[in-house]
Write an enzyme that holds these catalytic residues in place. Sequence first.
Site, short mmCIF file in Angstrom:
data_model
loop_
_atom_site.label_atom_id
_atom_site.label_comp_id
_atom_site.label_asym_id
_atom_site.label_seq_id
_atom_site.Cartn_x
_atom_site.Cartn_y
_atom_site.Cartn_z
N TYR A 359 41.54 33.60 43.02
CA TYR A 359 41.69 34.24 44.55
C TYR A 359 41.38 35.59 44.82
O TYR A 359 42.04 36.08 45.64
CB TYR A 359 42.96 33.84 44.84
CG TYR A 359 43.57 32.58 44.26
CD1 TYR A 359 43.18 31.19 44.95
CD2 TYR A 359 44.68 32.24 43.20
CE1 TYR A 359 43.77 30.31 44.52
CE2 TYR A 359 45.11 30.99 43.18
CZ TYR A 359 44.49 29.94 43.46
OH TYR A 359 45.06 28.95 43.10
N CYS A 386 34.34 35.15 27.55
CA CYS A 386 32.94 35.54 27.70
C CYS A 386 32.71 35.27 29.15
O CYS A 386 31.91 34.28 29.55
CB CYS A 386 31.89 34.75 26.77
SG CYS A 386 32.27 35.22 24.95
N GLU A 387 33.28 36.21 29.93
CA GLU A 387 32.75 36.04 31.43
C GLU A 387 33.24 37.35 32.24
O GLU A 387 34.32 37.81 31.92
CB GLU A 387 33.74 34.86 31.98
CG GLU A 387 33.14 34.48 33.47
CD GLU A 387 33.65 33.09 33.96
OE1 GLU A 387 33.39 32.15 33.02
OE2 GLU A 387 33.96 32.79 35.03
N TYR A 416 52.46 30.07 39.04
CA TYR A 416 50.90 29.56 39.12
C TYR A 416 50.12 30.35 38.12
O TYR A 416 48.61 30.52 38.04
CB TYR A 416 50.28 29.83 40.37
CG TYR A 416 50.99 29.14 41.57
CD1 TYR A 416 50.67 27.71 41.63
CD2 TYR A 416 51.77 29.73 42.49
CE1 TYR A 416 51.44 27.15 42.49
CE2 TYR A 416 52.53 28.88 43.37
CZ TYR A 416 52.37 27.60 43.26
OH TYR A 416 53.07 26.90 44.37
N1 LLP Z 1 54.89 22.71 49.30
C1 LLP Z 1 53.44 22.43 49.22
C2 LLP Z 1 53.25 21.05 49.95
C3 LLP Z 1 52.76 22.98 48.57
O1 LLP Z 1 51.33 22.40 48.58
C4 LLP Z 1 52.83 24.16 47.98
C5 LLP Z 1 51.90 24.92 47.12
C6 LLP Z 1 54.34 24.67 48.07
C7 LLP Z 1 55.20 23.83 48.71
C8 LLP Z 1 54.76 25.74 47.08
O2 LLP Z 1 54.29 26.92 47.76
P1 LLP Z 1 54.68 28.23 47.16
O3 LLP Z 1 56.31 28.45 47.74
O4 LLP Z 1 54.93 28.32 45.63
O5 LLP Z 1 53.90 29.55 47.84
N2 LLP Z 1 47.52 28.36 42.81
C9 LLP Z 1 47.88 29.01 44.14
C10 LLP Z 1 48.70 28.61 44.96
C11 LLP Z 1 48.66 27.20 45.53
C12 LLP Z 1 49.91 26.72 46.23
C13 LLP Z 1 49.63 25.31 46.40
N3 LLP Z 1 50.65 24.55 47.34
C14 LLP Z 1 48.21 30.37 43.73
O6 LLP Z 1 48.20 30.69 42.44
O7 LLP Z 1 48.45 31.35 44.69
#
Ligand code: LLP
EC number: 4.1.1.20
Length: 495
Positions: A359, A386-387, A416
């Site tokens: 991201y 290696c990237e 995450y």
């Molecule tokens: N509810 C739903 C339906 C979701 O899809 C998500 C996150 C959450 C709750 C929780 O969101 P949070 O409060 O943690 O922001 N991998 C990415 C983030 C992907 C989020 C996916 N869905 C990152 O590292 O930023």
Amino acid sequence: MAHNPLAPEWLSSPADANTLASGLWPASAHRSDAGAITIGGISAPDLAARFGTPLYVVDETDARTRAAELRAAFDTEFARIGTTVKVYYAAKAFLSTEIARWMVDAGLNIDVCSGGELAVALAAGVAPARIGFHGNNKSRTEIDEATRVGVGTIILDSPIEIVRVAEAARRHNTVQNVRLRVNSGVHAHTHEFLATSHEDQKFGVVFEDAPSLVAAIRAESSLNFLGLHCHIGSQIFGVDGFAESASRLLSLHAELLTGGPVPELNLGGGFGIAYTSVDDPSPVADLAAGLADIVAAECARRGIPLPVIAIEPGRVIIGPAGVTLYEVGTIKPVRVGDNTRLYVSVDGGMSDNARPALYGAEFSVRLADRVTDAPPALVRLAGKHCESGDIVVDADYLPGDVAPGDLVMVPATGAYCWSLASNYNYLGRPAVVAVADGEARVIVRGETIEDLLARDTGVSTSSTSGVGSTSEVSTSSTSGVSTTSTNDDVKETTR
Ligand code: LLP
């Protein structure tokens, strides 16, 4: 000091590159008298000596407190307007059985989005009724399992799922509570890949289709319609996007009330956190107050009863409670024009933190084993993969005498990072250690090369067929990786 042209605009050279910026670190993090970063009462050198590096470290008290405080803030604000709120922890941010139990202890429910996450929550002893099950492509097996164990809610994401979940519930002789995820069209102001409420995307159903789909849900005697669900994105700083989304959802909610009860409304998660010293997310209490105000105003305007509100944050609860500890291996000054950038390479990288590569996410770094008054130097914290995109921290300042063997810590890696970790280049995923009150314990052990080789069906073949030599296999399985990522060369094994 003049701005280093290699640094991003927002990053200026700090007066003291040893300072732990407020809002970035776990609540208990501070420097000991000896200068080492200490979390939960355990210093970085102690953690490294006992568990090896790289290492995910979670401040248990901070995680528990953040969960409890968030719940209290939402309880208070929604009680003020005359309703209640159900808080789900979004397990995708970071899930282990321990973490699930911390969240339940704090009065939270658990939101899962796969059969695997469901299995971990159940293994933690979470009551099925406290679990919400998401996903745009739940398999028939996952749906069957969810309805069989009796999860509290299933969030329907497509017309097909209405039929599948209704069938599964009938099979198990139960009535399944469901929500319908709709796409409110609100665009969260965040990185494109993180925004999940654009119209042209895989999640949820089109706003305009919702009334007929809710009628279809209501026509199924094995389904009980709880209400709408919406999630507008992640790492969102202000309340405006949530307010707009809540307002749109409540117009649909009001329309649906003409056809039957709609007791709840789920506004999703997505509350942002600070990753660098210039990030300024809204405090949770302000988000709670802002959301309560908008829900109250919108319901009053439409003359409809206040629904029970549900939210499902992940990152804001677990993100700031976690850090990653690395050891510096090599250091390379790279001249770029008239300026120098110090490449500081550590013993992990994109396999334990994919967020920068995925991201363009920014992080910060501090020397963890000592303080020094060496003038700050602009560094790029690189991984060992290696990237060339294998960068953990694109830009920050460290004391210029940073040296091989130093320990460094990257804050705000609780969300995450472990959950997105991989075995790229056959690095084992690091252990997770919970620290609190001077105690440290492994809550997920690190992976060893033996773990990784155990899944390779060719290993036994090659060792018996003479392709390669067994001694090569056994040598590689006991060396190399153990010193880089599996923590198995240390006194206190994490296995
Ligand atoms: N509810 C739903 C339906 C979701 O899809 C998500 C996150 C959450 C709750 C929780 O969101 P949070 O409060 O943690 O922001 N991998 C990415 C983030 C992907 C989020 C996916 N869905 C990152 O590292 O930023």
